[in-house]
Scaffold this motif. Structure first.
Motif, PDB file in Angstrom:
ATOM      1  N   GLU A   1       0.832  -1.223   0.000  1.00  0.00           N
ATOM      2  CA  GLU A   1       0.000   0.000   0.000  1.00  0.00           C
ATOM      3  C   GLU A   1       0.864   1.270   0.000  1.00  0.00           C
ATOM      4  O   GLU A   1       0.523   2.270  -0.629  1.00  0.00           O
ATOM      5  CB  GLU A   1      -0.943  -0.017   1.195  1.00  0.00           C
ATOM      6  CG  GLU A   1      -1.990  -1.122   1.103  1.00  0.00           C
ATOM      7  CD  GLU A   1      -2.788  -1.263   2.397  1.00  0.00           C
ATOM      8  OE1 GLU A   1      -2.453  -0.530   3.360  1.00  0.00           O
ATOM      9  OE2 GLU A   1      -3.703  -2.084   2.435  1.00  0.00           O
ATOM     10  N   ILE A   2       2.004   1.196   0.712  1.00  0.00           N
ATOM     11  CA  ILE A   2       2.914   2.361   0.726  1.00  0.00           C
ATOM     12  C   ILE A   2       3.444   2.628  -0.675  1.00  0.00           C
ATOM     13  O   ILE A   2       3.500   3.772  -1.145  1.00  0.00           O
ATOM     14  CB  ILE A   2       4.078   2.116   1.706  1.00  0.00           C
ATOM     15  CG1 ILE A   2       3.560   2.133   3.148  1.00  0.00           C
ATOM     16  CG2 ILE A   2       5.162   3.198   1.535  1.00  0.00           C
ATOM     17  CD1 ILE A   2       4.601   1.736   4.166  1.00  0.00           C
TER      18      ILE A   2
ATOM     19  N   THR B   1       0.982   4.423  -2.764  1.00  0.00           N
ATOM     20  CA  THR B   1       0.973   5.875  -2.481  1.00  0.00           C
ATOM     21  C   THR B   1       2.149   6.573  -3.162  1.00  0.00           C
ATOM     22  O   THR B   1       2.022   7.672  -3.712  1.00  0.00           O
ATOM     23  CB  THR B   1       1.034   6.129  -0.968  1.00  0.00           C
ATOM     24  OG1 THR B   1      -0.064   5.482  -0.341  1.00  0.00           O
ATOM     25  CG2 THR B   1       0.993   7.619  -0.653  1.00  0.00           C
TER      26      THR B   1
END
Length: 553
Positions: A269-270, A273
């Motif tokens: 998920e990082i 981003t």
């Protein structure tokens, strides 16, 4: 009023601190004790001419300090105009005189010129003596004395208002009626300036905006280079994978790993981003590049415009506001010159009306002064008769002169000392003693309206009898009800009516002369009055006469 006088190393006075009060202050002492030196010291601290001979022998400097309290508004206003701080209506004036003849003056601690001190001093103190009655001898002051005998303010203010308007119109007429060549040259200059400023089309705040834009243009290549580096870093090159590519590869690997290891999902998920922010970073850099897309000649145009504005600023004002204001004033002046014939006709009509009004007000003021003059003549004659000068005729002479800020009256005080003799100006025939008594008579009449708070009379009793001295004393006492009076005298009759009696005495020590000033009580005053009245020996009868004189008062 003058409340204290400090003197150091003035002639025979090594040091003296003199305290004065409102009312009548009298100074007495033996001949040569230093009474006249006190007046010299006051003259010095008030800005009159002095010399190094006034400095006590053996001393490097002499000092005089005068403290005035409850100073009137006119004096305070003049002091403030001179840049002097005034607190609670107090002025402290000091003067140092060196043995080389140089002097330094201060008012409330501020260093000032002698002429400034003299101007203020003339408003604080009037000195009248055997050789010092400048205001009475100067006809330029006589209208002031006359005006103070009545309620002249209404007539004076009304006239001054009319005269100011007349002078204002006269100045405008003078400008309009200037030499034709001068007007043509001025009009040519104004037209050039108006054209130059109008064509420049100056806008408020323009120069600041141009400077910002110029700075941006100058740095546009650096900005574009940095933005391209940002885009390359995100997209990557042939040799290096960009942020976006590296992040996508890592995201694929973490996606495969997440099926085996649930704890790897947050890392996935990082990266998601990171990829999103990288896209935003690239878009922002591309947008910035599009914003700084300048033409090649823009910097040259900016420099040219800024140079023009700086050139105009050097001629018409530092800011756009000042340049536009200059343009506005130039247009008004040009229009005034172009329409000068019509304006001239209008101003001439205004001037005629203003002149007639000023003459009317001047006549009213002059007529009122004439009535005051007749009454002053009568009052002064009455006062002088009381002062044992019954044969003196006092005349207020009127002559019509040019209009000025004070009217058109040329007023001068004349006297005739003997019946049958024509009246003449005071300075030609009046003695010092006569002048002092004439001034005393006038001051007694105008005391309530006088704007000088301290009067000094130096030996006003010279050459008069005891009976006349008694009357002079009564007049001094009367004046002192409204104005502080300081009187140097040899008369027991005058000294006996004092509110504050100061004795000036001298003594000899080590072959040097020292003068002291002492305030006398009742018993000491009896002895001093007896000394003044007597001769070589003070007898009981003299002391009794002195006591009777004091008790009578």
């Amino acid at each position: 009023m003058l409340i204290s006088l400090n003197i150091e190393n003035i002639a025979v006075i090594e040091k003296a601190d003199i305290e004065l009060i409102s009312g009548l202050n009298v100074l007495t002492g033996e001949t040569g004790a230093g009474k006249s030196i006190l007046v010299d010291a006051i003259n010095a601290v008030l800005g009159e001419r002095t010399s190094k001979e006034l400095v006590r022998h053996g001393a490097d400097n002499a000092f005089v300090t005068a403290v005035f309290e409850n100073v009137n508004d006119a004096v305070l206003s003049k002091a403030e105009e001179m840049g002097i701080d005034t607190e609670e209506g107090t002025l402290i004036i000091s003067r140092r005189i060196s043995s080389q003849g140089k002097s330094t003056c201060r008012i409330n601690g501020t260093v000032v010129t002698v002429s400034m001190v003299k101007e203020l001093g003339s408003m604080l103190v009037n000195i009248h003596g055997q050789h010092d009655s400048q205001q009475l001898l100067n006809p330029d002051y006589h209208y002031r004395f006359l005006d103070m005998t009545g309620d002249s303010d209404e007539y004076i203010n009304s006239y001054k208002e009319a005269f100011r308007e007349l002078v204002s119109i006269r100045k405008r007429l003078k400008t309009l009626t200037a030499d034709a060549d001068t007007k043509d040259r001025r009009l040519e200059l104004l037209n050039y300036q108006i054209k130059e400023l109008t064509e420049a089309d100056i806008k408020l705040g323009e120069r600041e905006e141009l400077q910002k834009r110029r700075k941006l243009v100058q740095n546009s290549r650096s900005i574009a280079g940095v933005m391209n580096n940002v885009i390359s870093a995100v997209n990557g090159t042939d040799d290096n994978a960009g942020i976006e590519g590296v992040a996508a590869l890592l995201q694929k690997e973490l996606g495969d790993l997440a099926e085996l290891d649930d704890s790897s999902k947050p890392l996935y998920e990082i990266l998601d981003t990171i990829i999103d922010n990288a896209e935003k970073l690239k878009d922002g850099a591309q947008k910035r590049i599009s914003e700084i897309d300048f033409s090649d000649d823009e910097l040259e145009k900016l420099d040219s415009r800024l140079d023009l504005l700086y050139q105009l600023a050097s001629k018409y004002g530092d800011s756009e506001e000042q340049m536009l204001e200059y343009l506005d004033n130039a247009v008004k002046e040009r229009d005034s010159i172009v329409n000068s014939d019509e304006e001239l006709e209008r101003l001439n009509a205004e001037y005629d009306k203003a002149y007639d009004r000023t003459i009317t007000k001047a006549n009213e003021l002059s007529n009122y002064r004439y009535r005051l003059a007749r009454k002053l003549e009568s009052d002064v004659k009455e006062q002088l008769a009381f002062l044992d000068m019954p044969k003196i005729s006092f005349i207020v002479s009127f002559a019509k002169g040019k209009l000025s800020s004070n009217g058109y009256d040329n007023i001068e005080f004349l006297i005739s000392t003997n019946p049958g003799e024509p009246p003449k100006p005071l300075q030609k025939i009046a003695s010092g003693g006569e002048l002092s008594r004439i001034m005393l008579a006038i001051k007694n009449i105008i005391a309530k309206n006088d704007n000088v708070d301290t009067l000094i009379f130096d030996e006003i009793d010279t050459g008069v009898s005891g009976r006349a001295s008694r009357k002079i004393g009564l007049k001094l006492k009367s004046v002192s009800e409204h104005t502080q009076v300081i009187c140097v005298t040899h008369s027991a009759q005058i000294a006996s009516v004092a509110d504050n009696h100061l004795l000036i005495s001298k003594e000899y020590k080590n072959d040097r002369t020292y003068t002291s000033v002492t305030s006398l009580g009742y018993e000491e005053r009896k002895l001093e009055l007896a000394r003044i009245m007597g001769g070589l020996e003070i007898t009981d009868s003299l002391i009794k006469s002195a006591e009777d004189l004091l008790n009578e008062n």
